[in-house]
Design a protein around this motif. Structure first.
Motif, PDB file in Angstrom:
ATOM      1  N   ALA A 244       0.954  -1.063  -0.003  1.00 11.94           N
ATOM      2  CA  ALA A 244       0.029   0.031   0.227  1.00 11.94           C
ATOM      3  C   ALA A 244       1.026   1.263  -0.145  1.00 11.94           C
ATOM      4  N   LEU A 245       1.464   1.801   1.020  1.00 11.43           N
ATOM      5  CA  LEU A 245       2.209   2.915   1.202  1.00 11.43           C
ATOM      6  C   LEU A 245       4.264   1.917   0.737  1.00 11.43           C
ATOM      7  N   GLY A 246       4.667   2.955   0.854  1.00  7.93           N
ATOM      8  CA  GLY A 246       6.410   3.512   0.189  1.00  7.93           C
ATOM      9  C   GLY A 246       7.065   3.389   1.371  1.00  7.93           C
ATOM     10  N   GLY A 272       7.487   2.908  -3.009  1.00  3.51           N
ATOM     11  CA  GLY A 272       7.413   3.918  -3.446  1.00  3.51           C
ATOM     12  C   GLY A 272       5.519   4.024  -3.761  1.00  3.51           C
ATOM     13  N   LEU A 273       4.534   5.582  -3.891  1.00  2.00           N
ATOM     14  CA  LEU A 273       3.766   4.647  -4.313  1.00  2.00           C
ATOM     15  C   LEU A 273       3.159   4.505  -5.842  1.00  2.00           C
ATOM     16  N   PRO A 274       2.202   3.565  -6.607  1.00  2.00           N
ATOM     17  CA  PRO A 274       2.237   3.512  -8.204  1.00  2.00           C
ATOM     18  C   PRO A 274       2.759   5.194  -9.358  1.00  2.00           C
ATOM     19  N   ASN A 275       2.786   5.270 -10.315  1.00  2.00           N
ATOM     20  CA  ASN A 275       2.484   5.769 -10.813  1.00  2.00           C
ATOM     21  C   ASN A 275       1.007   5.432 -11.706  1.00  2.00           C
ATOM     22  N   ALA A 276       1.364   6.828 -12.338  1.00  2.00           N
ATOM     23  CA  ALA A 276      -0.206   6.735 -14.075  1.00  2.00           C
ATOM     24  C   ALA A 276      -0.430   5.098 -14.725  1.00  2.00           C
ATOM     25  N   PHE A 277       0.982   4.476 -14.666  1.00  2.00           N
ATOM     26  CA  PHE A 277       0.714   3.180 -15.386  1.00  2.00           C
ATOM     27  C   PHE A 277       0.988   1.825 -14.685  1.00  2.00           C
ATOM     28  N   GLY A 278       0.692   2.413 -13.140  1.00  2.00           N
ATOM     29  CA  GLY A 278       0.675   1.140 -12.214  1.00  2.00           C
ATOM     30  C   GLY A 278       1.824   0.640 -11.606  1.00  2.00           C
ATOM     31  N   GLU A 279       3.435   1.773 -12.343  1.00  2.00           N
ATOM     32  CA  GLU A 279       4.086   0.794 -11.865  1.00  2.00           C
ATOM     33  C   GLU A 279       4.868   2.076 -10.645  1.00  2.00           C
ATOM     34  N   GLY A 304      11.959  -5.948   4.537  1.00  2.00           N
ATOM     35  CA  GLY A 304      12.088  -6.221   2.883  1.00  2.00           C
ATOM     36  C   GLY A 304      11.295  -5.111   1.720  1.00  2.00           C
ATOM     37  N   GLY A 305      10.589  -5.829   1.389  1.00  2.00           N
ATOM     38  CA  GLY A 305      10.259  -4.663   0.413  1.00  2.00           C
ATOM     39  C   GLY A 305       8.820  -5.615  -0.247  1.00  2.00           C
ATOM     40  N   CYS A 306       8.052  -4.716  -1.201  1.00  2.00           N
ATOM     41  CA  CYS A 306       6.687  -5.211  -1.537  1.00  2.00           C
ATOM     42  C   CYS A 306       6.851  -4.617  -2.879  1.00  2.00           C
ATOM     43  N   CYS A 307       5.425  -4.348  -3.459  1.00  2.00           N
ATOM     44  CA  CYS A 307       5.405  -4.177  -5.183  1.00  2.00           C
ATOM     45  C   CYS A 307       6.193  -3.294  -5.084  1.00  2.00           C
ATOM     46  N   GLY A 308       7.129  -3.680  -6.537  1.00  2.00           N
ATOM     47  CA  GLY A 308       7.671  -3.224  -7.216  1.00  2.00           C
ATOM     48  C   GLY A 308       9.298  -3.216  -7.060  1.00  2.00           C
ATOM     49  N   THR A 309       9.961  -3.606  -5.685  1.00  2.00           N
ATOM     50  CA  THR A 309      10.944  -3.988  -5.006  1.00  2.00           C
ATOM     51  C   THR A 309      11.753  -5.781  -5.455  1.00  2.00           C
ATOM     52  N   THR A 310      12.887  -4.930  -5.772  1.00  2.00           N
ATOM     53  CA  THR A 310      14.173  -6.338  -6.415  1.00  2.00           C
ATOM     54  C   THR A 310      15.206  -6.783  -6.116  1.00  2.00           C
ATOM     55  N   PRO A 311      15.872  -7.916  -5.963  1.00  2.00           N
ATOM     56  CA  PRO A 311      17.197  -8.001  -5.759  1.00  2.00           C
ATOM     57  C   PRO A 311      18.023  -6.844  -5.643  1.00  2.00           C
ATOM     58  N   GLU A 312      17.593  -5.826  -6.254  1.00  2.00           N
ATOM     59  CA  GLU A 312      18.742  -4.844  -6.343  1.00  2.00           C
ATOM     60  C   GLU A 312      18.057  -3.699  -5.366  1.00  2.00           C
TER      61      GLU A 312
END
Length: 333
Positions: A244-246, A272-279, A304-312
């Motif tokens: 939900a939140l960053g 962070g929060l999703p942009n206009a394209f949901g990314e 840890g991380g949720c949506c949008g987070t990667t190994p980086e």
């Protein structure tokens, strides 16, 4: 191998990042989701990420390995939607046990490989138990406030099947996550307690809610304190928030949690929060800086991380987590 209860006292533990974000990179087609086994299945299957544990197991293992490589101590199984309620959308309710069992087994294999390579950093598998796509507290029909699309018992039975399969597949921890309705979570926790009693076992439980917006409440209307009180009766390894939140917007709610509980605290915010394209655009460096403020304020035991987070993202979070000691609670609850 030492237990997670021992490890969490020694250091801040790092949870993995987003499974979905990583799977999107593969750009799997409908045929890829189906594989050989489901090639003639009469309903569309694209988008059912849990199914990839059966049809694309190498991809799932590669994602787990990438997160362990980045420094994660715990990976989550690919089972976020792994209940009969979630799988009903794809007409795959009959596969629920197998999906959870195989997902846990894949994560277990990768975790054991990494532990064998470095026994000083044992790796753990958390069985991911998502919220389902129904809510037990609220009506989906504005014209009929008393109506419910699911009952507590429906949820309890569905969660129990998922829990049994996750444990059989080799999970160390059960993670009830992205809780937007605490009544759903209580059904999951009830199911876990039933399984523990039947099997005469103890299993560490993580509980992670989601604050939906700046109101500071869950979707079903609970404040941080109310959410906490609702789950306090279960002995938990950790309680926290994800999704939900960053990281920056989540911090005040973690502070409230930290002041009010002696349980370990976990957080896996979005990039962070999703942009206009949901990314999700937040870079690993930006997220690292925000997480550092959690660590400086002694808020966290698991990060840890949720949506949008990667190994980086996870690598930079793991790098700074090493510099700080885990939160020691001064709370009374």
């Amino acid at each position: 191998m030492s237990t997670i209860q021992e490890e969490i006292k020694k250091r801040i533990l790092v949870l993995d990042g987003a499974m979905g974000t990583m799977l999107q990179r593969y750009n799997f087609s409908e045929e890829d989701f189906r594989g050989e086994r489901f090639k003639d299945f009469p309903h569309p299957l694209k988008g059912n990420n849990d199914l990839l544990s059966l049809t694309q197991p190498q991809a799932i293992k590669a994602v787990h390995a990438a997160y362990f490589e980045a420094g994660a101590d715990i990976v989550e199984t690919n089972t976020f939607s792994g209940t009969t309620i979630g799988m009903a959308d794809y007409h795959l309710e009959d596969l629920v046990y197998e999906l959870n069992y195989e997902s846990a087994k894949l994560a277990r294999e990768v975790a054991d490989e990494f532990t064998a390579k470095n026994p000083d950093q044992p790796r753990f598998v958390a069985g991911s138990i998502g919220p389902t796509n129904r809510t037990a507290s609220m009506s989906p029909d504005v014209n009929d406030p008393g109506y419910r699309a699911v009952t507590f018992d429906d949820l309890r039975i569905a969660y129990k099947q998922q829990v049994e399969a996750l444990l059989d597949g080799g999970c160390d921890i059960l993670l009830v996550e992205t809780i937007f309705d605490t009544l759903n979570a209580k059904a999951a926790l009830f199911a876990i307690e039933e399984v523990k009693e039947e099997r005469n076992i103890d299993v560490p439980i993580m509980v992670s809610g989601t604050i939906t917006d700046a109101s500071g409440r869950t979707l079903s209307g609970q404040t941080v304190e109310a959410f906490l009180i609702s789950v306090l009766h279960i002995p938990l390894l950790s309680v926290g928030f994800n999704c939900a939140l960053g990281a920056d917007l989540l911090k005040p709610y973690l502070q409230t949690l930290s002041h009010n509980t002696s349980f370990n605290i976990s957080a896996h915010p979005n990039a962070g929060l999703p942009n206009a394209f949901g990314e999700y655009d937040e870079t690993p460096e930006e997220m690292q800086a925000q997480i550092r403020s959690y660590l400086e304020d002694n808020l966290i035991n698991i990060i840890g991380g949720c949506c949008g987070t990667t190994p980086e993202h996870i690598k930079l979070i793991a790098d700074i987590a090493k510099e700080y000691k885990p939160r020691v609670s001064t709370a009374v609850m």
